[in-house]
Design a protein around this motif. Structure first.
Motif, PDB file in Angstrom:
ATOM      1  N   GLY A  84      31.997  35.993  30.066  1.00  0.00           N
ATOM      2  CA  GLY A  84      31.755  34.518  29.340  1.00  0.00           C
ATOM      3  C   GLY A  84      32.979  34.342  28.260  1.00  0.00           C
ATOM      4  O   GLY A  84      32.561  33.310  27.554  1.00  0.00           O
ATOM      5  N   GLU A 118      33.649  34.240  34.143  1.00  0.00           N
ATOM      6  CA  GLU A 118      32.402  35.042  34.647  1.00  0.00           C
ATOM      7  C   GLU A 118      32.952  36.529  34.375  1.00  0.00           C
ATOM      8  O   GLU A 118      32.063  37.447  33.923  1.00  0.00           O
ATOM      9  CB  GLU A 118      31.501  34.495  35.863  1.00  0.00           C
ATOM     10  CG  GLU A 118      30.572  35.518  36.252  1.00  0.00           C
ATOM     11  CD  GLU A 118      30.135  35.211  37.490  1.00  0.00           C
ATOM     12  OE1 GLU A 118      29.226  36.178  38.316  1.00  0.00           O
ATOM     13  OE2 GLU A 118      30.126  34.065  37.813  1.00  0.00           O
ATOM     14  N   SER A 147      35.970  29.117  36.788  1.00  0.00           N
ATOM     15  CA  SER A 147      34.505  29.620  36.226  1.00  0.00           C
ATOM     16  C   SER A 147      34.393  30.998  36.756  1.00  0.00           C
ATOM     17  O   SER A 147      33.634  31.799  35.760  1.00  0.00           O
ATOM     18  CB  SER A 147      33.378  28.726  37.030  1.00  0.00           C
ATOM     19  OG  SER A 147      33.447  28.895  38.485  1.00  0.00           O
ATOM     20  N   LYS A 148      34.848  31.502  37.694  1.00  0.00           N
ATOM     21  CA  LYS A 148      34.906  33.108  37.986  1.00  0.00           C
ATOM     22  C   LYS A 148      35.674  33.854  37.179  1.00  0.00           C
ATOM     23  O   LYS A 148      35.052  34.745  36.877  1.00  0.00           O
ATOM     24  CB  LYS A 148      35.101  33.106  39.520  1.00  0.00           C
ATOM     25  CG  LYS A 148      34.141  32.456  40.886  1.00  0.00           C
ATOM     26  CD  LYS A 148      34.288  33.005  41.953  1.00  0.00           C
ATOM     27  CE  LYS A 148      33.316  32.740  42.990  1.00  0.00           C
ATOM     28  NZ  LYS A 148      33.737  33.200  44.309  1.00  0.00           N
TER      29      LYS A 148
END
Length: 486
Positions: A313, A309, A305-306
């Motif tokens: 995205g 990010e 997820s990081k």
């Protein structure tokens, strides 16, 4: 030595025999007569035949020594025994010295890397294996060409004790980008971190790294990279075991490495460093997948997820289809964040009438810097996609820069830490350049002179000189007789 041993035994038997008999001089009735001389000569011949000593062992013994005008100076047996004892003692010393020279003492192995069975850890799950393959290579249902480029690739140094003993060597161009990022932190530990009374200040000697120095620097480099990727709070280490934890399916095709991974999570960097050293064989074995294991460890330490990010995205693979690393992966290895932008801080894209989109670049000053230049299509040079490289990468805390010139990775560095602290040190200085090319057999030193800055025509310059000018604009660049290369 067998001849000496036999000689000593014969002499000892003669001494024992003489001690048990009456001195033969007393058996001679008339010492001055002819018969006496003949008896003495006979005795001497018998002794010589019994022990057969080398001719050079004894001094000349004749009738004059024994009788000396019909008056023996000392009993023959006492004189003879004294001479023999001296010879025996001398031979014992010689034999002892010979034995000492022949002793072979065990030596410590040059390398401390040993294969240690990987115990414990958490077996990789099917979901994690599929996510890893998709995030890194873009596919999990087949072994793509990019993944094939990384399988069987491990970390290896040039020969220890040589001028290039500090440097990693790569078999494939595709893995060179990652190797040069790791190389930057290896130089950190070889030149700027080592402590202790035995540390030599001469950079040339520090760069002639020993096998132990190479291994310690590699462990320190991997530890720093993983700890930064985990925001200095945790790190996940990927190691392999013999057991296979998932089989081929419609979503996953085995590659021989990913399905055998066990993960280990660490909350302290010291524990991470200890286990990296313990299992260093996993990363340096010629038959292993050391580079792929470190890549997986960095991705899991940062988290899926990081990374998404960090990329704004996007879910683009971290390795291109040809096997080379994406610029996002280079910044992840160097800074701990997988950003595609190299400017300082956050910039916003858009107008006042539209929603401005943030572009997050480099948030803190890096330990190891990054310089980028590429010839653009249609002419001119610069940086595509990432924008201008900011000062946080151009001026790192250590004088070490990973270079990406026309998408080929290398490294520039200077052993003088003041180079990035005092601008006076940048008047005229040298930079070591290394790019792990097979043709580079000698150390390349480039001299930079910024005292007479002039406008340069980039079309007349070598690409590496254009890259250097992104940091030291208008400087004179000398290759000191070497042919320029990337």
């Amino acid at each position: 030595m067998a001849g000496f041993a036999g000689f000593q035994d014969a002499v000892k038997r003669v001494i024992q025999t003489q001690n048990s008999f009456v001195p033969f001089e007393k058996s001679i009735k008339h010492p001055g007569s002819d018969d006496a001389s003949e008896q003495v000569n006979d005795k001497m011949e018998d002794l010589k035949t019994t022990i057969s000593p080398p001719a050079a062992v004894f001094p000349a013994i004749n009738n004059h020594n024994l009788l000396n005008n019909n008056k023996p100076s000392r009993p023959f047996n006492a004189s003879f025994q004294k001479i023999v004892k001296k010879v025996v003692q001398k031979q014992n010393v010689t034999a002892a010295n010979f034995a000492k020279k022949r002793v072979l003492y065990p030596t410590k192995p040059k390398s401390s890397v040993q294969k240690v069975p990987v115990l414990g850890g958490t077996p990789i799950t099917a979901d994690t294996a599929v996510a890893l393959r998709n995030r890194v290579f873009g596919s999990a249902d087949l072994v793509c060409p990019a993944l094939s480029e990384w399988l069987g690739q491990s970390f290896a140094f040039n020969e220890e004790g040589t001028p290039q003993g500090y440097s990693l060597k790569t078999q494939k161009v595709s893995t060179r980008g990652m190797a040069m990022c790791v190389q930057g932190y290896i130089l950190k530990h070889l030149l700027f971190v080592r402590r202790g009374p035995k540390v030599v200040g001469d950079p040339a000697l520090l760069l002639r790294a020993t096998t132990k120095g190479q291994e310690e620097a590699l462990v320190g480099a991997m530890s720093d990279i993983l700890w930064k990727a985990g925001d200095r709070q945790k790190a996940i280490l990927c190691l392999t075991q013999d057991d296979i934890h998932l089989r081929d399916s419609t979503n996953y095709q085995s590659d021989g490495c990913t399905e055998r991974i066990h993960t280990f999570e660490f909350k302290k960097q010291d524990e991470l460093t200890f286990n990296l050293k313990k299992y260093l064989f996993e990363f340096m074995s010629e038959e292993g997948d050391g580079m792929l294991l470190l890549l997986y460890s960095v991705v899991l330490s940062r988290g899926f997820s990081k990374i998404t990010e960090d990329q704004g995205g996007e879910d683009s693979p971290l390795v291109a289809t040809n096997g080379s690393i994406h610029p996002c992966l280079a910044t992840l290895l160097l800074t701990g964040r997988a950003t595609a932008y190299l400017h300082n801080g956050i910039m916003y894209e858009g107008s006042e009438d539209t929603m401005a989109k943030p572009k997050t670049g480099i948030l803190t000053r890096g330990e190891v810097g990054l310089l980028v230049w590429r010839r653009l299509e249609g002419g001119g040079g610069g940086v595509v996609g990432e924008g201008v490289v900011g000062s946080r990468l151009k001026t790192p805390s250590l004088p070490v820069w990973v270079t990406r010139c026309n998408d080929v990775y290398g490294i520039l560095f200077n052993p003088n830490k003041d180079l990035t602290r005092d601008y006076h040190a940048e008047n005229r200085f040298d930079l070591y350049y290394y790019s792990s090319t097979s043709s580079q057999s000698q150390t390349t030193i480039i001299t930079i002179d910024t005292r007479n800055q002039t406008t340069k025509d980039e079309y007349q310059l070598h690409p590496m000189e254009n890259l250097i000018h992104t940091k030291w604009q208008g400087a004179d660049v000398s290759w000191n007789g070497a042919t320029p290369y990337v």
